[in-house]
Structures are given as C-alpha cells and as structure tokens.
Design an enzyme around this catalytic site. Sequence first.
Site, PDB file in Angstrom:
ATOM      1  CB  SER A 124      85.572 103.054  60.015  1.00  0.00           C
ATOM      2  OG  SER A 124      84.451 102.851  59.180  1.00  0.00           O
ATOM      3  CE1 TYR A 149      85.581  97.703  58.825  1.00  0.00           C
ATOM      4  CE2 TYR A 149      84.185  98.744  59.218  1.00  0.00           C
ATOM      5  CZ  TYR A 149      85.644  98.459  59.316  1.00  0.00           C
ATOM      6  OH  TYR A 149      86.634  98.856  58.003  1.00  0.00           O
ATOM      7  CE  LYS A 153      88.672  99.214  60.811  1.00  0.00           C
ATOM      8  NZ  LYS A 153      89.691  98.867  60.334  1.00  0.00           N
TER       9      LYS A 153
HETATM   10  P1  NAD Z   1      90.898  95.439  51.181  1.00  0.00           P
HETATM   11  O1  NAD Z   1      89.713  94.518  51.966  1.00  0.00           O
HETATM   12  O2  NAD Z   1      90.559  96.084  49.897  1.00  0.00           O
HETATM   13  O3  NAD Z   1      91.920  95.843  51.767  1.00  0.00           O
HETATM   14  C1  NAD Z   1      92.477  94.880  52.928  1.00  0.00           C
HETATM   15  C2  NAD Z   1      93.398  94.253  52.593  1.00  0.00           C
HETATM   16  O4  NAD Z   1      94.216  93.655  54.373  1.00  0.00           O
HETATM   17  C3  NAD Z   1      93.788  93.095  51.933  1.00  0.00           C
HETATM   18  O5  NAD Z   1      94.408  92.857  50.634  1.00  0.00           O
HETATM   19  C4  NAD Z   1      93.798  91.335  53.065  1.00  0.00           C
HETATM   20  O6  NAD Z   1      93.757  90.237  51.783  1.00  0.00           O
HETATM   21  C5  NAD Z   1      94.619  91.945  53.165  1.00  0.00           C
HETATM   22  N1  NAD Z   1      94.584  91.395  55.157  1.00  0.00           N
HETATM   23  C6  NAD Z   1      93.143  91.340  55.398  1.00  0.00           C
HETATM   24  N2  NAD Z   1      93.731  90.509  57.139  1.00  0.00           N
HETATM   25  C7  NAD Z   1      94.831  90.183  56.808  1.00  0.00           C
HETATM   26  C8  NAD Z   1      95.867  89.502  57.793  1.00  0.00           C
HETATM   27  N3  NAD Z   1      95.200  88.789  59.127  1.00  0.00           N
HETATM   28  N4  NAD Z   1      97.074  89.493  57.740  1.00  0.00           N
HETATM   29  C9  NAD Z   1      97.952  90.026  56.281  1.00  0.00           C
HETATM   30  N5  NAD Z   1      96.518  90.757  55.673  1.00  0.00           N
HETATM   31  C10 NAD Z   1      95.358  90.696  55.370  1.00  0.00           C
HETATM   32  O7  NAD Z   1      90.135  96.644  52.547  1.00  0.00           O
HETATM   33  P2  NAD Z   1      89.824  98.113  51.699  1.00  0.00           P
HETATM   34  O8  NAD Z   1      88.685  98.545  51.702  1.00  0.00           O
HETATM   35  O9  NAD Z   1      91.388  98.546  51.041  1.00  0.00           O
HETATM   36  O10 NAD Z   1      90.131  99.040  54.107  1.00  0.00           O
HETATM   37  C11 NAD Z   1      91.269  99.020  54.326  1.00  0.00           C
HETATM   38  C12 NAD Z   1      90.875  99.260  55.840  1.00  0.00           C
HETATM   39  O11 NAD Z   1      90.813 100.518  55.310  1.00  0.00           O
HETATM   40  C13 NAD Z   1      90.562  98.111  56.805  1.00  0.00           C
HETATM   41  O12 NAD Z   1      90.534  98.393  58.159  1.00  0.00           O
HETATM   42  C14 NAD Z   1      88.744  98.235  56.688  1.00  0.00           C
HETATM   43  O13 NAD Z   1      88.211  98.152  57.548  1.00  0.00           O
HETATM   44  C15 NAD Z   1      89.725  99.996  56.721  1.00  0.00           C
HETATM   45  N6  NAD Z   1      87.913 100.995  56.630  1.00  0.00           N
HETATM   46  C16 NAD Z   1      87.716 100.536  55.287  1.00  0.00           C
HETATM   47  C17 NAD Z   1      87.014 101.353  54.500  1.00  0.00           C
HETATM   48  C18 NAD Z   1      85.374 101.264  53.737  1.00  0.00           C
HETATM   49  O14 NAD Z   1      84.922 101.577  53.044  1.00  0.00           O
HETATM   50  N7  NAD Z   1      86.517 100.105  52.317  1.00  0.00           N
HETATM   51  C19 NAD Z   1      85.855 102.253  55.677  1.00  0.00           C
HETATM   52  C20 NAD Z   1      86.628 102.385  56.496  1.00  0.00           C
HETATM   53  C21 NAD Z   1      87.509 102.281  57.287  1.00  0.00           C
END
Ligand code: NAD
Length: 350
Positions: A124, A149, A153
Amino acid sequence: MRVLVTGGNGYIGSHTSLALIEAGHDVVIADSFINSKRTVLPRLEAIAGRSIPLHDIDLTDAAATDRLFADGNFDAVIHFAGLKAVGESVQKPIEYYRNNIDSTLSVVEAMKKHGVGKFVFSSSATVYGEKAPVPYREDFEYLQSSNPYGQTKVMIERILTDTAAAASAATTDDETTPEWRIALLRYFNPVGSHPSGTIGEDPQGIPNNLMPYLSQVAVGRRDHLTIFGNDYPTPDGTCQRDYIHVMDLAAGHVAALNHLDKQTDPVRAYNLGTGNGTSVLELVAAFSQAVGHDLPYQFGARRAGDIAANWADPTRANTELGWQATHTIEQMCEDTWRWQSANPTGFPDA
Ligand code: NAD
Ligand code: UDP
C-alpha cells in the site's frame, strides 16, 4: 500459471481473479470469509463462465496452509488476504499483527517448503508514511507507517525482502528453496467495480473510505458525507488522493505476475496508481454527475493522520511492467454507482 489467490473472495482479489482467468491462468482461491460474503463466489463464477475452486481456510493456520500447498501444485501466489481498516487497526493492533503477519508467514513458509517462488504482494502507499515527497517513488528508502495496519505492510515487505535475500545468499539449503521472484505492489486508492455491476466493494459496517461512503450516501443508506477538513494547502482546501479503478489494479497484478520471470531483482516494488491527484470535492462532483443529482455533504474537522495530498509516480510500473491505468475518475464513479445502485446493501448474506 496455476495461481493461488489468497483473499480472492474480497474486493480487489475477486476482480483480480477474473482478470487472471481472462488472461488464461488457473485460479484457486483461499479465503476465511473474515471480511467477505460467501455469495461473492457464485457471481464471480457467473462472470467467468466456469467454476472457481475456493478453499475456506484461515491462513494464520500454518498446518492447514501447508496442506493446501501439498495438494495445490501452485506456480505462483498473489497474496491479498489481510485485514485492512486503518482505524480498526489502531483499536485492535494485536488482531491486525496476528492476522496479517501470521497469514503471510504461513504462506511464505509453505511456498518455501513446496518450492513455489513467484509471489505478488498487496502492499500500500501507506508504507511511504507521512514524510515522503509527492509524487511517491519506489526508491524512497525510509518506509514507516503511523498505524498498525500500515506497519504490517512495512513489516511484510521487510519479511519478504529478507527471505529472498537469504535464499540468494545461501550456499546450502534444503532442495525445495525456490528462487524467489517477488513483486510488492503498492496500491494507491482503489475504487470502482467490474463493469457488469454484479461485484464490487462491500464494506462491513460504516465505511471508512471516501468512495464507499459517498456511494452509500447516494443510495440513501447515509444522510450526508462529512468532508474531513477544507483548510488543507491544496487548490480547493480538501485532500487529494490518487484514485485508481479496480479493473486497472487487477490488470496491474496480471502484468506483475507475467513479468516475474523477467524480473532481475528477487524483490521489486511497484506503485500502482494513475499519477494524478483528485480532491475530495472533485470526487464528490464526479460522483454527483454519475448519479444525476447533487449529493449532500458538510465540512467537518480534519481526520487524525490524514495528509494533504499524495499520488503515485507510476513510471516504474509503466516502463517495466508495460502497465498503465486507463480509467478516468468519471468511469470510476459510473462503475461504482452501477454496482451500488443495483446492490444497495451489497452482497446478500446467503
Ligand atoms: P478485502 O477485505 O475485501 O479482501 C481481503 C480478503 O482476505 C477478504 O475476503 C478476507 O475474508 C480475506 N482474509 C483476511 N484475512 C484472512 C486470513 N487470515 N485467511 C484467509 N483469508 C483472509 O480487502 P481488499 O480491499 O480486497 O484488499 C486486499 C488487499 O489489498 C489487503 O491486503 C489490503 O490490505 C490491500 N490494500 C487494500 C487497499 C484498499 O483500499 N482496498 C489499499 C491498499 C492495499
Ligand atoms: N474522507 C472524507 N470523508 C469520509 C472519508 C474520507 O472527507 O467520510 C477523505 C479523507 O479525509 C481523505 C480522502 O477522503 O482525504 C480519502 O480517504 P480514504 O479513507 O478513502 O483514503 P486514504 O485517506 O486512506 O487515502
């Protein structure tokens, strides 16, 4: 390639799974459903026109993760699984460190044991902290984050870098140690939805992020948007961010995955952003345009921890991965609205 997509039932993982399938890869999803609904998968399968294997597994469980890899025959992993709410991470740091770090360790350990070295990680822009000059460039050295959080990362980027360095330096190691090729994808602000309008972002509880909050105002689930601060040193006083369409982000993952064989460094970071800053007021105006009427908002106090402006320098991803974001802010708003208006309360529970 046969690709394990952890967190593939979530917002970005679901869109990326579709992009991978479209690009000819075999996708296997692992998800614990801690932050997504079980009704996502049938919709994904309907769009893909085929079934998609999904393992219900908590990746903090190292033994279960090992079993997944023992039977998986994976060529690569894209690791989305993780908890992602900044504010919640301040309230529940242990849960965030436990989930995000442990799940990554389980996956990396299993990859090492089973000889899988291709890894794409969801990082991120938050790793640049509050002091990096804008636009953010990958070669900015001092990574840190002001919240748990973001700190997960930073720590995971470190764990992956150390793991790859140890493998490169090793003269003797067990036979399965893979040659690591790791892409750290630093996302800016993902928004938007698949053009079908059948999958999209579905935050649980009150949304923290601007676009889902605004779309819930538009659909009548929230009264009005509170804009956190209008006295920033920006052209209109509201914060500027680099919003990127989730379909562009998904394409960025496919590009990074396909490039791993050509990646000379064992670990390489890439910004995935458009390179443009958009203010809160500009986003509200674009979303109002997509909806067809003005949306109610009020100005409120600044939100703790917010910085005035950030956006990516995406040159490295453009030149090395041959990837570029193409969607406009207007398309981001139109696609978000198509999803939200057709699914006012998100995915159904069952
Ligand atoms: P999201 O919460 O929609 O998807 C994450 C998925 O991971 C979920 O379906 C959740 O059930 C699953 N999960 C979490 N912990 C788990 C575990 N221990 N075992 C198995 N499954 C698990 O989030 P997103 O927005 O799709 O983000 C995906 C990734 O991208 C994350 O790592 C997030 O930190 C990163 N990210 C997101 C953003 C954003 O703004 N959405 C920005 C930067 C980085
Ligand atoms: N924002 C806002 N009201 C909200 C949510 C967000 O004014 O209800 C602002 C926030 O202060 C920031 C921008 O919108 O300037 C983007 O916030 P978001 O949480 O989506 O992304 P991040 O701050 O993590 O980049």
